[in-house]
Design an enzyme around this catalytic site. Sequence first.
Site, short mmCIF file in Angstrom:
data_model
loop_
_atom_site.label_atom_id
_atom_site.label_comp_id
_atom_site.label_asym_id
_atom_site.label_seq_id
_atom_site.Cartn_x
_atom_site.Cartn_y
_atom_site.Cartn_z
N HIS A 286 0.86 -1.18 0.00
CA HIS A 286 0.00 0.00 0.00
C HIS A 286 0.89 1.23 0.00
O HIS A 286 1.95 1.24 0.63
CB HIS A 286 -0.90 0.02 1.25
CG HIS A 286 -2.07 0.93 1.09
ND1 HIS A 286 -1.98 2.27 1.34
CD2 HIS A 286 -3.34 0.69 0.68
CE1 HIS A 286 -3.15 2.82 1.10
NE2 HIS A 286 -4.00 1.90 0.69
N ASP B 161 -7.79 -5.37 0.05
CA ASP B 161 -8.28 -6.26 -0.99
C ASP B 161 -7.92 -7.72 -0.75
O ASP B 161 -8.42 -8.60 -1.44
CB ASP B 161 -7.70 -5.84 -2.35
CG ASP B 161 -8.38 -4.59 -2.87
OD1 ASP B 161 -9.58 -4.46 -2.64
OD2 ASP B 161 -7.70 -3.76 -3.48
N1 ACO Z 1 4.21 -7.72 -3.98
C1 ACO Z 1 5.55 -7.73 -4.02
N2 ACO Z 1 6.32 -6.62 -3.92
C2 ACO Z 1 5.69 -5.46 -3.79
C3 ACO Z 1 4.29 -5.36 -3.71
C4 ACO Z 1 3.54 -6.54 -3.82
N3 ACO Z 1 2.21 -6.53 -3.80
N4 ACO Z 1 3.94 -4.07 -3.57
C5 ACO Z 1 5.08 -3.37 -3.56
N5 ACO Z 1 6.14 -4.21 -3.69
C6 ACO Z 1 7.55 -3.84 -3.73
C7 ACO Z 1 7.91 -3.34 -5.14
O1 ACO Z 1 8.33 -4.40 -5.98
C8 ACO Z 1 9.01 -2.37 -4.83
O2 ACO Z 1 10.18 -3.10 -4.51
P1 ACO Z 1 11.64 -2.51 -4.88
O3 ACO Z 1 11.75 -1.23 -4.13
O4 ACO Z 1 12.55 -3.58 -4.42
O5 ACO Z 1 11.62 -2.31 -6.37
C9 ACO Z 1 8.55 -1.70 -3.54
O6 ACO Z 1 7.74 -2.69 -2.90
C10 ACO Z 1 7.77 -0.44 -3.76
O7 ACO Z 1 6.71 -0.75 -4.67
P2 ACO Z 1 5.90 0.37 -5.48
O8 ACO Z 1 5.02 -0.32 -6.46
O9 ACO Z 1 6.84 1.40 -5.98
O10 ACO Z 1 5.08 1.03 -4.30
P3 ACO Z 1 3.74 1.83 -4.43
O11 ACO Z 1 3.58 2.61 -3.20
O12 ACO Z 1 3.67 2.56 -5.73
O13 ACO Z 1 2.69 0.61 -4.50
C11 ACO Z 1 0.71 -0.51 -4.73
C12 ACO Z 1 1.46 0.56 -3.96
C13 ACO Z 1 0.43 -0.03 -6.16
C14 ACO Z 1 -0.63 -0.75 -4.03
C15 ACO Z 1 1.56 -1.80 -4.77
O14 ACO Z 1 1.83 -2.25 -3.46
C16 ACO Z 1 0.88 -2.91 -5.56
O15 ACO Z 1 0.96 -2.92 -6.79
N6 ACO Z 1 0.20 -3.88 -4.87
C17 ACO Z 1 -0.50 -4.94 -5.54
C18 ACO Z 1 -1.86 -4.45 -6.05
C19 ACO Z 1 -2.83 -4.22 -4.95
O16 ACO Z 1 -3.02 -5.05 -4.04
N7 ACO Z 1 -3.54 -3.08 -5.01
C20 ACO Z 1 -4.58 -2.71 -4.03
C21 ACO Z 1 -4.11 -1.56 -3.19
S1 ACO Z 1 -5.31 -1.16 -1.98
C22 ACO Z 1 -6.50 -0.32 -2.84
O17 ACO Z 1 -6.26 0.31 -3.81
C23 ACO Z 1 -7.87 -0.40 -2.37
#
Ligand code: ACO
Length: 377
Positions: A260, A314
């Site tokens: 998140h 979620d």
């Molecule tokens: N699984 C594995 N690794 C993850 C995940 C995940 N679900 N989420 C983040 N990371 C890791 C990334 O790979 C990244 O690693 P790195 O720094 O080694 O490259 C780091 O954590 C940061 O990730 P970002 O995507 O840059 O972080 P951001 O704050 O943009 O992401 C997001 C937030 C989009 C929700 C992300 O966690 C994600 O894509 N999650 C999966 C989709 C999801 O569950 N969405 C629902 C969110 S809740 C809602 O909207 C109601």
Amino acid sequence: MPHDFMPGLAGVPAAKSAISDVDGDRGLLEYRGIRVEELCDRSSYLETTYLLLFGRLPSPQQLAKWNEDVIGHRRLKYMIVDLMKCLPDQGHPMDALQAAVAALGMFYPGRHVKSEDNNYWSAVRLVAKLPTIVAAWARLRHGDEVIVPRDDLGFSENFLYMLTESEPPPLWSAVFDDCLILHAEHTMNASTFTGMVTASTLADPYTVVASAIGALKGPLHGGANEEVVQMLRDIGTVERVRSYVDEKIRRKDKLMGFGHRVYKVKDPRAVVLQRLCERLFQESGPSPLYEIAMKLEQVAGESLNAKGIYPNVDFYSGIVYDKMGIDIDLFTPVFAISRVSGWLAHWLEQLRENKLFRPDQIYAGDHNRPYIPIDQR
Ligand code: ACO
């Protein structure tokens, strides 16, 4: 004035708001200063909607009127139903919802957003009609007749009834109502921001909500709950969880339902949802998906928790809806049924001190390029 570029506007305040607050380090979420856990224990979705929209808990008389107004506006005009009948039945329910909500704006006087009275009734209609649209679409696409809302049923009970034509067990209605409370609002997320940008143009609230629905569709936002259940089904057994997670991590794929932008601990909504899962499964029998999810949380946590990545809202919501027999592609529309109250609360707040959203950009292209005639390229 030059500013630092923040991709995704991460950490950049886009508004001042008194609607909700998140403490991402401690895992706290409040609506109008009240913790969501307390609202789940003591409130109802409709009362929470009133709280979000009008900033205070209603008196008994105010709540009775609010309930009555919403119940009185749940039906759909036959033309909206006819419009949905013309949409392809293979289409995603979020697309049908977005189309129907946009169309509502042609039937109701929502354009004069300076009229408080108009705005009140627009909010009533949107809160009231979204569940009817979602349930209507769920039936129409299978060739079934739309079930009209029943005035003697509460908000959640009525929605589950309109989906299946049978009254749900009381625990299901209670659990579903809590799910709606948990999804109702969440500060400056992508769909709320989208709605606010639209609101800032003084567009009507049906357009505001239709644009927010568009943003909620994406798998990085509301669409993740569908993908979580699909992922759990693909994994299939508790024994396969570890190899699945190892493979995902090796390929640097994201695990749906984890991570998140704000929470660096377990999302408080996921904590409540997990409790709801347990209540539900005690009464209605175990869920294999829940067993897999718990194992996944544990195994994925071994690699991801250190990076502040935990289950988000979620992760468990789809498991609850799956147990209630709700189709997987209706999970995000169910999210919208609830989140409409947050979108509308931000819309009303935005109107009070409106300023058109018009951010800046950092130009990263060329200047002074010659135009090359097509025969010389
Ligand atoms: N699984 C594995 N690794 C993850 C995940 C995940 N679900 N989420 C983040 N990371 C890791 C990334 O790979 C990244 O690693 P790195 O720094 O080694 O490259 C780091 O954590 C940061 O990730 P970002 O995507 O840059 O972080 P951001 O704050 O943009 O992401 C997001 C937030 C989009 C929700 C992300 O966690 C994600 O894509 N999650 C999966 C989709 C999801 O569950 N969405 C629902 C969110 S809740 C809602 O909207 C109601």
